[in-house]
Design an enzyme around this catalytic site. Structure first.
Site, PDB file in Angstrom:
ATOM      1  N   ASP A  51     -41.407 -30.307   1.527  1.00 13.99           N
ATOM      2  CA  ASP A  51     -42.465 -29.415   1.073  1.00 13.99           C
ATOM      3  C   ASP A  51     -41.993 -27.983   0.873  1.00 13.99           C
ATOM      4  O   ASP A  51     -41.030 -27.522   1.469  1.00 13.99           O
ATOM      5  CB  ASP A  51     -43.642 -29.437   2.047  1.00 13.99           C
ATOM      6  CG  ASP A  51     -43.248 -29.067   3.474  1.00 13.99           C
ATOM      7  OD1 ASP A  51     -42.148 -29.461   3.907  1.00 13.99           O
ATOM      8  OD2 ASP A  51     -44.039 -28.381   4.161  1.00 13.99           O
TER       9      ASP A  51
ATOM     10  N   GLU B  32     -43.856 -30.327   6.371  1.00 12.81           N
ATOM     11  CA  GLU B  32     -43.279 -29.802   7.609  1.00 12.81           C
ATOM     12  C   GLU B  32     -43.854 -28.440   7.978  1.00 12.81           C
ATOM     13  O   GLU B  32     -43.915 -28.089   9.146  1.00 12.81           O
ATOM     14  CB  GLU B  32     -41.750 -29.690   7.470  1.00 12.81           C
ATOM     15  CG  GLU B  32     -41.015 -29.386   8.767  1.00 12.81           C
ATOM     16  CD  GLU B  32     -41.029 -27.913   9.172  1.00 12.81           C
ATOM     17  OE1 GLU B  32     -41.017 -27.620  10.384  1.00 12.81           O
ATOM     18  OE2 GLU B  32     -41.053 -27.048   8.260  1.00 12.81           O
TER      19      GLU B  32
END
Length: 398
Positions: free
Chosen positions: A79, A136
């Site tokens: 991400d 994350e």
């Protein structure tokens, strides 16, 4: 420095992949395009691919040609951050408010590089589980994958991950056994008072006055309530209130983060925040609602796996470039939740650049890609063969 020659040979391909992912960043649980790139690349390598693990996560399975053995996980995060990019790169983000400002595009690419090497050589016993994790950055991607039976579906005996580190010199690798990164909570504190005309504060119960008082009081928690030998941080990072110059608002919100290495210390800080809020609510005649949420566990590396990771690192970058981190860091990482389920280790890999992560001008040096890919491939290959040899020796001596 002896990065794996096979990986060196396709480094240009890795750079192209990284640039493409960087130009099209996706934040947590929205990594549809990134996950599709990962899955397609793994499919082309003949890897068994599973998608939609933890919403947008991808898992790949590679079996070695040396026969049965243990199973080792390698994890990368996918991400981006919800922020604008200010690098001026030719492949800069095409999406405003989205930026790979933590280098997860590089982590994903490194694991793809390791996947290609391992799929082409398969020179190990047992199985490698490739874990491409979403979300994350504080959204609980690891916990979501675990809740969706990651380790029940794809059991791992050990697990490893890495993070880029612009504060280290290029090619330096740092490891640390034990508690290495802090656990973290996020908090939102809503103060509800009474709004009024700015010229008539006597009719108001001003939430901004209370917010500033509470903000100051909370700074005394670490300095006056926690043991000086217990590392802790309380940071207020947002204060939202008001909409006009002449209006005392109805409410104000404080938000921020708590970082500790000990559950008891975290519990003390939670308790003190609530006590301070209750006292100020009573003193100023307002309502204060406190919401504290655990986001990251303390990241604790396991000793045997940390030594295995260090040994693999020494093969890639040389003894002089591998060292102990020295002391834990207050940053957090949700790989910690995977380490609570499976023994493993997490390390830091240095690269050129002097701008820290989470800065709009952060640039990941492409020179780190073959280093990280080589490290991930080597720790898997080396460790699985080491474990298989130990198992054989035990069987012979039984």
């Amino acid at each position: 420095m002896t990065t794996l020659p096979r990986i060196d040979a396709f480094t240009d391909e890795l750079i192209a992949i990284r640039h493409d992912i960087h130009a099209h960043p996706e934040i947590g649980f929205e990594e549809q395009r990134t996950a599709a790139i990962v899955a397609a690349y793994l499919h082309e390598l003949g890897i068994d691919v599973h998608t939609g693990v933890g919403k947008t996560g991808v898992v790949g399975l590679i079996d070695g040609k040396r026969g049965p053995g243990q199973t080792l996980g390698l994890r990368a995060d996918m991400d981006a951050l919800p922020m604008d990019e200010e690098t001026g790169l030719a492949f800069a983000s095409k999406h405003p408010g989205r930026f790979h400002g933590c280098g997860h595009d590089g982590h994903t690419t490194m694991l793809l590089g390791a996947a290609r090497y391992l799929a082409e050589t398969r020179d190990f016993a047992g199985r490698v589980v490739l874990i491409f994790q979403p979300a994350e950055e504080g959204l609980g991607g690891a916990r979501t994958m675990i809740a969706e039976a990651l380790f029940e579906r794809f059991p791992c005996d050990e697990i490893y991950a890495l993070h880029n580190a612009p504060h280290l010199d290029h090619g330096q690798i740092r490891v640390m056994s034990g508690k290495a990164m802090a656990g973290a909570e996020f908090f939102d504190i809503v103060i509800r008072g009474r709004g009024s005309h700015g010229a008539q504060p006597n009719h108001a119960r001003d939430p901004i006055v209370v917010a500033t008082q509470l903000s100051q009081a909370m700074q005394s928690i670490v300095s006056r309530n926690t043991n000086p030998l217990d590392a802790a941080v309380v940071s207020i990072t947002q204060l939202h209130s008001g909409s006009a110059y002449n209006v005392i608002p109805q409410s104000a919100t404080l938000s921020g983060t708590i970082r500790t290495f000990d559950d008891d210390v975290a519990a003390l800080i939670h308790q003190r925040i609530r006590v301070l809020a209750a006292g100020l609510a009573s003193a100023y005649g307002v309502e204060i609602e406190v919401d504290i949420r655990n986001i990251f566990s303390v990241l604790e590396n396991h000793p045997s796996q940390t030594e295995a990771l260090a040994a693999a690192a020494r093969e890639i970058v040389g003894d002089a470039n591998v060292a102990d981190l020295g002391r834990p860091v207050m940053g957090s990482e949700d790989f910690a939740d995977m380490l609570k389920r499976v023994p493993g280790s997490y390390c830091w890999v240095g690269h050129a650049g002097d701008v820290p992560v989470h800065n709009p001008a952060f640039v990941l040096d492409d020179g780190i890609l073959p280093i990280g890919a080589s490290l991930l491939a080597r720790v898997a290959e080396r460790r699985l063969n080491e474990l298989a040899a130990a198992s054989t020796a035990r069987a012979v001596n039984a």
